[in-house]
Design a protein around this motif. Structure first.
Motif: not given
Length: 509
Positions: A232-260
């Motif tokens: 939500a903060s947009d503090k995660v850079g684009y490359m960091a976002l790509m590198r952490n996709l597995r972590n984000i999915i496995e953290a089971e974030v909300s649908v809204e967060a994943m859509e963002k």
């Protein structure tokens, strides 16, 4: 000044497979070696041997060319380490040349590259003892001083990491002059180690990792909440976002967060600003395609959209131009580009090939090893196409019989306008029953020109070993090197009648 000046006489050599090959001009050889180097061992060449060759080539090239190449590699090829290496090696032989300072200023694009450059300077000059970096090159110092003026407190704090050379050390070595009082305050904070701790995804997750939780459920919920807050903060850079996709999915974030997350990944402007090498998207795709989550499909779609955006500016070829793309899937191509990477030279070739294929109207793509095989795939879903080829590479074996691409065209009397070969250029003929002199890329190209006199052959060099299976002074033969989608800018220059190093020549010092 034209950089693409070749020797007047042919330089016939042997490649690493013992097959007849042709040496490159010193400028072309340095270019191909630099833009395909990650300072790790290659299939045929160790990292130390590669660096020795690059150092020798730097000495044999004009300082201006080396400087422009370093800036090109950093800003167009998105490389980080090699541009710093080129700047330092140039300083060793051209210490008083102003080109060195301009090169340093051009290649240092992040605050941590100040200390990275000094670390390599220390290593390259074999500095030992307590004062390893006293009396550094004045031009290195000048370039780094300018770099200090470009970053703010957040950028310095984000990259103020523990290392043999710290940001504070660099400040005292370089002695930059602050351009205003506000910047002087930042320099004082660097000197006193009082930079404000930046809010980044690393610091937030690191702090969370230090906490103790009553049970795994509480821990899981805490990480989920933190990831949702970071997204939500947009503090995660684009490359960091790509590198952490597995972590984000496995953290089971909300649908809204994943859509963002998906919206950012697929955003055309975000893709353009991120300047990611194409294979980074492939690495992210492979990391998540195996996960068992209902959120995976939306992320795969977002990555495909992102790659499509990255290909949008590739000129490609229209309906009046027929294109044949050939991918080398030999054993030598199946070497990781670095010790820590799962990406192979083979993957890079497939990725670039599918990017180009997506931009061509009349196109066929295939792969060669022991044999040559055309595999028809859609021009959309670039990442899925790479995976399709990846799964089928064993169907053609693991030799490097690139000559079969041309032999097939000759046998079918098939005229195509453009032949694109993505390869490490170590081609040979493993079929001992053939007449080797008449069954090579070089000999068959001459035959093919009788069928298709307007045809063009482009070798996309993915390894930079310094030789080619055909003399690139031959009619209609060109060499392009690198791992970035920006290699297609070079292709566009060639199509406009310019030369392979035009894009480097455009760089301002």
């Amino acid at each position: 000044m034209r950089f693409n000046v070749f020797r007047k006489t042919k330089q016939s050599v042997k490649n690493y497979e013992g097959a007849p090959s042709f040496a490159l001009d010193v400028r072309m050889e340095l270019y191909s070696a630099v833009v395909t180097t990650s300072l790790s061992n290659k299939f045929y060449e160790s990292a130390d041997k590669r660096m020795d060759r690059i150092r020798e080539l730097i000495l044999r090239n004009d300082a201006d060319f080396v400087g422009r190449l370093a800036i090109y590699a950093r800003n167009r090829m998105y490389m980080r380490t090699m541009p710093l290496v080129l700047a330092v090696e140039l300083a060793k032989s051209q210490s008083g040349n102003s080109v060195v300072g301009k090169t340093v200023a051009g290649v240092v694009q992040r605050a941590d590259e100040i200390t990275e450059l000094l670390a390599y300077y220390q290593l390259a000059n074999e500095r030992k003892g307590t004062k390893k970096l006293n009396k550094i090159s004045k031009q290195i110092q000048k370039g780094l001083a300018g770099a200090f003026n470009r970053f703010d407190e957040y950028q310095f704090a984000k990259y103020d990491r523990a290392g043999e050379i710290k940001l504070k050390d660099a400040l005292f070595i370089v002695h930059p002059k602050a351009i205003n009082e506000r910047q002087q305050e930042v320099f004082n904070k660097i000197a006193n180690a009082t930079l404000a701790t930046p809010y980044t995804w690393e610091t937030e997750l690191s702090a969370l990792g230090q906490k103790k939780f009553a049970n795994e459920t509480q821990k899981r919920l805490a990480f989920r909440a933190t990831w949702e807050e970071l997204i939500a903060s947009d503090k995660v850079g684009y490359m960091a976002l790509m590198r952490n996709l597995r972590n984000i999915i496995e953290a089971e974030v909300s649908v809204e967060a994943m859509e963002k997350v998906c919206a950012r990944l697929a955003n055309r402007n975000e893709v353009a600003k991120a300047k990611q090498l194409p294979f980074r998207f492939l690495a992210a795709y492979r990391e998540i395609v195996v996960l068992q989550s209902e959120k995976v499909p939306m992320v795969l779609d977002a990555l495909e959209q992102a790659v499509a955006h990255s290909a949008a500016n590739i000129r490609g070829f229209g309906r009046d131009t027929s294109v044949l793309i050939a991918c080398d899937v030999s054993g030598s191509m199946q070497k990781p580009i670095s010790d820590k990477s799962k990406i192979l030279n083979y993957d890079i070739g497939l990725m670039l090939a599918m990017l180009l294929q997506s931009r061509c109207s009349q196109v066929q793509t295939g792969m060669f090893g022991d044999s040559w095989k055309i595999i028809n795939v859609s021009r959309i879903n670039i990442l899925a196409n790479v995976q399709e080829f990846y799964k089928r590479e064993g169907e053609v074996g693991y030799a490097t019989n690139g000559y079969l691409v041309l032999q097939d065209l000759i046998n079918r009397n098939k005229v195509v306008d453009k032949i694109m070969m993505f390869t490490d250029c170590q081609l040979w003929n493993s079929n001992v029953a053939d007449n080797l002199m008449s069954k090579s890329v070089s000999s068959l190209w001459k035959q093919y020109l009788r069928i298709a006199p307007q045809a063009r052959l482009y070798l996309f060099d993915l390894a930079g070993y310094g030789n080619t299976p055909i003399d690139i002074k031959e009619d209609g033969v060109y060499l392009i090197a690198g791992w970035s989608d920006k290699i297609f800018d070079v292709l566009a220059s060639l199509e406009e009648g310019q030369h392979a190093l035009t894009e480097i020549e455009k760089i301002e010092l």
